[in-house]
Design an enzyme around this catalytic site. Structure first.
Site, PDB file in Angstrom:
ATOM      1  N   CYS A  78      36.167  52.668  62.736  1.00  0.00           N
ATOM      2  CA  CYS A  78      36.406  54.110  62.646  1.00  0.00           C
ATOM      3  C   CYS A  78      35.561  54.844  63.689  1.00  0.00           C
ATOM      4  O   CYS A  78      34.363  54.595  63.801  1.00  0.00           O
ATOM      5  CB  CYS A  78      36.046  54.593  61.246  1.00  0.00           C
ATOM      6  SG  CYS A  78      36.115  56.374  61.075  1.00  0.00           S
ATOM      7  N   CYS A  84      30.282  60.313  59.437  1.00  0.00           N
ATOM      8  CA  CYS A  84      30.930  60.616  58.160  1.00  0.00           C
ATOM      9  C   CYS A  84      30.138  59.984  57.021  1.00  0.00           C
ATOM     10  O   CYS A  84      29.544  58.930  57.175  1.00  0.00           O
ATOM     11  CB  CYS A  84      32.341  60.048  58.196  1.00  0.00           C
ATOM     12  SG  CYS A  84      33.277  60.256  56.680  1.00  0.00           S
ATOM     13  N   CYS A  87      32.154  56.212  54.185  1.00  0.00           N
ATOM     14  CA  CYS A  87      31.947  54.760  54.121  1.00  0.00           C
ATOM     15  C   CYS A  87      30.494  54.436  54.446  1.00  0.00           C
ATOM     16  O   CYS A  87      29.851  55.149  55.199  1.00  0.00           O
ATOM     17  CB  CYS A  87      32.819  54.027  55.141  1.00  0.00           C
ATOM     18  SG  CYS A  87      34.584  54.184  54.879  1.00  0.00           S
ATOM     19  N   TYR A 319      37.641  54.888  26.356  1.00  0.00           N
ATOM     20  CA  TYR A 319      37.647  55.495  27.699  1.00  0.00           C
ATOM     21  C   TYR A 319      38.980  55.184  28.391  1.00  0.00           C
ATOM     22  O   TYR A 319      39.006  54.680  29.516  1.00  0.00           O
ATOM     23  CB  TYR A 319      36.504  54.960  28.566  1.00  0.00           C
ATOM     24  CG  TYR A 319      35.127  55.044  27.970  1.00  0.00           C
ATOM     25  CD1 TYR A 319      34.366  56.205  28.122  1.00  0.00           C
ATOM     26  CD2 TYR A 319      34.564  53.981  27.270  1.00  0.00           C
ATOM     27  CE1 TYR A 319      33.090  56.292  27.591  1.00  0.00           C
ATOM     28  CE2 TYR A 319      33.294  54.058  26.731  1.00  0.00           C
ATOM     29  CZ  TYR A 319      32.552  55.210  26.898  1.00  0.00           C
ATOM     30  OH  TYR A 319      31.293  55.281  26.376  1.00  0.00           O
ATOM     31  N   GLU A 340      40.100  58.747  24.403  1.00  0.00           N
ATOM     32  CA  GLU A 340      39.727  59.370  25.686  1.00  0.00           C
ATOM     33  C   GLU A 340      39.349  60.826  25.406  1.00  0.00           C
ATOM     34  O   GLU A 340      39.953  61.486  24.562  1.00  0.00           O
ATOM     35  CB  GLU A 340      40.937  59.256  26.632  1.00  0.00           C
ATOM     36  CG  GLU A 340      41.028  60.252  27.762  1.00  0.00           C
ATOM     37  CD  GLU A 340      39.925  60.087  28.783  1.00  0.00           C
ATOM     38  OE1 GLU A 340      39.643  58.951  29.201  1.00  0.00           O
ATOM     39  OE2 GLU A 340      39.331  61.113  29.156  1.00  0.00           O
ATOM     40  N   CYS A 415      31.926  50.290  36.638  1.00  0.00           N
ATOM     41  CA  CYS A 415      31.833  50.662  38.056  1.00  0.00           C
ATOM     42  C   CYS A 415      30.382  50.850  38.457  1.00  0.00           C
ATOM     43  O   CYS A 415      30.092  51.450  39.485  1.00  0.00           O
ATOM     44  CB  CYS A 415      32.660  51.916  38.330  1.00  0.00           C
ATOM     45  SG  CYS A 415      32.192  53.304  37.305  1.00  0.00           S
TER      46      CYS A 415
END
Ligand code: SAH
Length: 460
Positions: A78, A84, A87, A319, A340, A415
């Site tokens: 990129c 940026c 990433c 969730y 949820e 996550c």
């Protein structure tokens, strides 16, 4: 580390050898145990570094020149990568990225969870780790009298105007951002300016279903009116027949939050559709929907494999969002209960169940940690519980509810490896054993790590 003076001074230039990398992707080098964090440095590299910030327990440096280069270093494809903030890992080979993510899960298990001897499988990576994102939200600004779009320069709110594409976003979304920008530009629509809180166009959001190629465009403005909306609508849907939904979202606030409360459907349907495996989903502008469809399929397949369903089981999906995992599980279970906190997501989940003609699912709005004890009181006894919490992990009350309900298996989709490890510890203390963990790379080129863990009830 000894209690002694900090070994570096601000603006000093030093040569540093890097041994490790942080979970933000910064290289770690040490002087007598005192750590320096340097963006874009990789383990096994040596570099000249300028010290830019000095604190009692650590310093931050800037990479000036590499003296020894890691064999895992690659040229970032990129052109705005170093400006940026989107990433963090384009300078690292993809092989190293997936290895590092597995190590992170391992390290968290040991350090945070004090859990040893669990199989952490090699990360499931992508064959082609680019152009994977099905959604982009990009800010708009003005430069030299014209509209520009681009992500913000790191730690700023200044748009990188050399940016004409984002190579982790799907091509079609890149093209649609450019289409909206150029039409709006041609009609002289102004860009929103944060400082003065004036101007109109704030963000362009585009989402495309990978399996269906249906596109939704959300145009976010400060003003209640979107000038030239007729022309915008006409040009967009006539030129691009895959555009199925055009939405105007109004955000009048001084805020970093992208979407405002009010949305108007300008053209087409309020939903686009996508498919993961055999299940179809309707997705609205505000729905949470996984951004990497290829890897989502692999993640959900793994969750389903770990749930090990034979058709007779009662399953809870806590969730549950718009019911993605619930419906995946319902293909193989007797009954699935989803909970949820966001009411609109539950509306979507119910519609998605209908869309797939699945009647063995039930969705409830509420806090999972409150609904689960209530389900217990109603006599619900799950065989398997699946959780997929946000980054902060599960509420303690929810972990307690799980160990009280005593399902045979718990499948934990996470996550954030450190909250995963924290919660696994609590579940282990509550009678469960972590059997195996599978990291899945949902976000190549970035530091985000996703993993799915299988726990089983220990037999006494
Ligand atoms: N399983 C879904 C969504 C996962 S994201 C999918 O894969 O698409 C996590 C979800 O948890 C979000 O939809 C968020 O709104 C919801 N959530 C956050 N806190 C919650 C709580 N205390 N109880 C129930 N849901 C919660």
């Amino acid at each position: 580390m000894e209690k002694q003076q900090v070994p570096v001074k601000k603006n000093e230039e030093i040569t540093l050898h890097f041994e490790d990398i942080t979970h933000e992707g910064n290289g770690v080098g040490k002087i007598n145990g005192y750590p320096l964090f340097v963006p874009y440095a990789l383990p096994d590299e040596t570099a000249k570094v300028k010290v830019i910030k000095v604190k009692k327990n650590f310093a931050i440096g800037k990479l000036i020149e590499l003296e020894k280069t890691s064999s895992e270093r690659v040229e970032p494809p990129c052109n705005v990568y170093f400006q940026c903030g989107g990433c963090q890992l384009q300078h690292m080979s993809y092989t190293m990225q997936v290895d590092m993510k597995r190590n992170q899960v391992n390290n968290s298990l040991k350090k945070v969870g004090h859990i040893q001897d669990v199989i952490v499988h090699p990360t499931i990576g992508m064959v082609d780790p680019w152009r994977y994102r099905n959604k982009v939200q990009i800010p708009v600004a003005e430069k030299n009298g014209g509209l520009i779009t681009g992500f913000y320069r790191k730690k700023s709110h200044e748009i990188i105007d050399e940016m004409d594409r984002c190579i982790i976003t799907s091509e079609v979304n890149d093209r649609m951002v450019e289409a909206v920008r150029s039409i709006a530009d041609r009609h002289g629509i102004s860009a929103y300016d944060e400082k003065s809180h004036r101007g109109i166009l704030r963000h362009i959001m585009v989402r495309t279903g990978e399996a269906t190629n249906e596109t939704m465009i959300v145009i976010v403005t400060r003003t209640a009116e979107l000038p030239h909306k007729k022309e915008l609508i006409k040009e967009l849907h006539e030129t691009y027949p895959h555009v199925k939904s055009i939405i105007h979202n109004i955000n009048k606030e001084r805020t970093n939050v992208i979407l405002g409360k009010e949305s108007k459907l300008l053209w087409g349907e309020a939903y686009i559709y996508d498919k993961i495996g055999d299940i179809k989903f309707a997705i609205s502008g505000k729905s949470f929907y996984q951004v990497n469809p290829t890897q989502t399929k692999k993640l959900y397949d793994k969750a389903l494999e770990y749930a090990n369903l034979t058709g007779g089981e009662t399953v809870i999906d806590a969730y549950c969002g718009i019911g993605t995992i619930s419906l995946f599980l319902a293909q193989k279970a007797k009954k699935v209960y989803g909970v949820e906190i966001v009411p609109e997501a539950i509306e979507d989940a119910k519609n998605n169940a209908k869309l797939n003609q699945m009647d063995n699912v039930e969705f409830v709005v509420g806090q999972a940690e409150k609904i689960m004890p209530w389900w217990t009181a109603q006599g619900l006894k799950p065989d398997v519980i699946v959780v997929d919490p946000p980054r902060k992990g599960c509420e303690e009350a929810l972990l307690e509810a799980m160990t009280t309900m005593q399902p045979k298996r718990i499948v934990y989709v996470s996550c954030n490896p450190s909250t995963l490890a924290r919660d696994l510890r609590i579940l282990e203390d509550g009678g469960y054993q972590t059997k195996q963990i599978q990291p899945v790379d949902m976000f190549p080129q970035t530091m985000h790590v996703e993993a799915v863990a299988l726990l089983e009830l220990k037999l006494l």
